[in-house]
Scaffold this active site. Structure first.
Site: not given
Ligand code: ATP
Ligand code: MG
Length: 461
Positions: A177, A203, A232-233, A276-278, A385-386
């Site tokens: 992240r 997202n 996953i959600d 899971m499920g934020r 685990m999931i």
């Molecule tokens: P998960 O469902 O596991 O949360 P995710 O893609 O939403 O997946 P995040 O940790 O929120 O996971 O974001 C992943 C990457 O995207 C990170 O490296 C973060 O810096 C980048 N990121 C998140 N939001 C933005 C944004 N609005 N603009 C640019 N980069 C972003």
């Molecule tokens: Mg996310």
């Protein structure tokens, strides 16, 4: 309104920025999918040349005919409209491609949290790229961070490297992240000479991918940025389901079964399972439906009280008195208002949630002590685990098709798109449309009511 829709769901193409971009005939088709295919005797005739998707092919995103805007499950975009028909672009290989395979440098990155199927998607992107004739494929290690961390080298990828990676969960490339800014990422893409960029993530990752796509356009870089939604959600808009969800529900069902066995075997046993499920309760709802062993399902979309005459605890007492045991399945984002708000954020800026499972366990213990009934409360959190298991058969197939279609989309010259299964067909959508907000369980939907019918739980308000 229909025209507005068509505009919104139009997918960006390289010719939007480079009107004179060269197109060549694809080397990929159903008859040419093997590197050993021999066409020294000439290409197949047009009649034999099957397997291409026409650019005008469309998939029906939504068709609803409802008698009133309050019909269960009806999503009414235009309140005056009772008949909606919306079409989006069909995914698949095109006859004309906008990249010469020998000049492609493709990069793959996986960001966010783990999800079953990541390796399957990576594998099929690599295999499909090779079939197009691409020789230069790399993985960016540990998410977007891999672009800025000088200690992290690109991982060369080939069919040989990825052959067996789907046999285990996780991501071959690693995830993370946070990380560099969009402009730093695009600098690095430019420096490395990457012109096809496949982004696997949720997202946040897609917001990043879209920003990268826009920045590349601004700098007049001929780069195809294609996302594959990983959540996953199952909370990505418009899609029937996202990869990993099916596997997650199956694994979650195992956890629920363990909680049931524990609860059922104990005197006044209560099992609490946090899934899971934020912001969306799809996993909790589907796992509850699948298992048939859940008495109380709690999701973020449906408010509930723990205490009071209609609260969860009162119903638990009833269950203990009548059945002798009970199982609660709660989504991680449910009941956050009961927990202390720490304002903590993770590296990507996502809010860190309080542990609703622990809270329910503690409150349940306290409540039964107060009313003088013994209760044996056990809490299971199977999240990690999931997330770490390998994809099941259904997700394995989904990942295969998504990975292949991601590559077809890039070769077709599209960028800023993502690929998904829509009404059982595969389609390309512009990224902003799928991340406008998170898809959630509609408390008025037939499915949520089926879940309530199955658990037998009352409203907890
Ligand atoms: P998960 O469902 O596991 O949360 P995710 O893609 O939403 O997946 P995040 O940790 O929120 O996971 O974001 C992943 C990457 O995207 C990170 O490296 C973060 O810096 C980048 N990121 C998140 N939001 C933005 C944004 N609005 N603009 C640019 N980069 C972003
Ligand atoms: Mg996310």
């Amino acid at each position: 309104y229909q025209t507005d829709f068509e505009e919104r769901f139009n997918i960006p193409h390289i010719t939007d920025v480079f009107p004179d971009a060269e197109a060549i005939r694809s080397t990929f088709c159903l008859k040419m999918r093997s590197p050993t295919a021999d066409f020294s005797g000439g290409y197949p005739s047009d009649e034999e040349w099957h397997g291409y998707i026409n650019n005008k092919d469309r998939v029906l995103l939504k068709v609803i005919n409802y008698s009133s805007p309050t019909s269960a499950g009806a999503v009414c975009i235009d309140p005056d409209c009772t008949w909606i028909e919306q079409w989006v672009h069909r995914a698949g290989p095109r006859e004309k491609i906008y990249f010469r395979p020998e000049k492609v440098k493709a990069a793959i990155v996986t960001c966010g949290g783990l999800c079953p199927g990541l390796n399957d998607v990576i594998r099929h992107i690599v295999i499909t790229l090779e079939i197009y004739g691409v020789k230069n494929v790399v993985g960016i290690p540990f998410g977007y961070r891999g672009f800025s961390d000088k200690n992290l080298a690109e991982i060369p990828l080939s069919r040989k490297v990825v052959q067996n990676i789907h046999l285990s969960g996780g991501s071959l490339l690693g995830v993370s992240r946070g990380g560099p800014t969009v402009s730093e990422i695009v600098d690095s893409i430019e420096e490395r000479g990457i012109n096809m960029f496949f982004v696997l993530g949720g997202n946040g990752t897609h917001a990043g991918a879209n920003a990268i796509h826009n920045e590349c356009r601004k700098r007049k870089m001929k780069v195809a940025v294609v996302g594959v939604p990983k959540t996953i959600d199952n909370d990505i808009l418009h899609m029937d389901k996202t990869f990993g969800f099916d596997t997650a529900v199956e694994e979650a069902q195992r956890a629920i079964n363990s909680a049931y066995i524990e609860a059922h075997s104990a005197y006044h046993g209560i099992g609490v399972v946090k899934l899971m499920g934020r912001s969306s309760g799809f996993i909790a709802m589907q796992a509850s439906l699948a298992s048939g062993q859940v008495d109380i399902c709690l999701i973020p979309e449906v408010p509930f009280n723990l205490h009071g005459p209609h609260g969860v605890l009162k119903h638990l007492k009833y269950l203990i008195e009548t059945k002798g045991s009970a199982v609660i399945c709660v989504a991680e984002g449910a009941g956050q208002s009961f927990l202390e708000n720490t304002n903590a954020k993770d590296a990507s800026g996502n809010k860190v949630l309080g542990d609703i499972g622990v809270h329910i366990q503690q409150e349940t213990k306290k409540y039964f002590k107060e009313i003088g009934i013994s209760a044996d409360v056990k809490y299971i959190d199977p999240t990690y685990m999931i997330r770490a298991v390998r994809a099941n058969a259904s997700d394995g197939i989904l990942c295969t098709v998504l990975g292949q279609n991601a590559v077809h989309g890039a070769f077709a010259g599209h960028s800023g798109i993502t690929v998904g299964i829509i009404n059982t067909h595969y389609a390309y959508l512009p990224i902003p449309e799928v991340i406008a907000y998170a898809k959630s369980v509609d408390p008025n939907s037939r499915m949520w009511h089926r879940c309530l019918t199955s658990t037998g739980q009352p409203d907890f308000i």
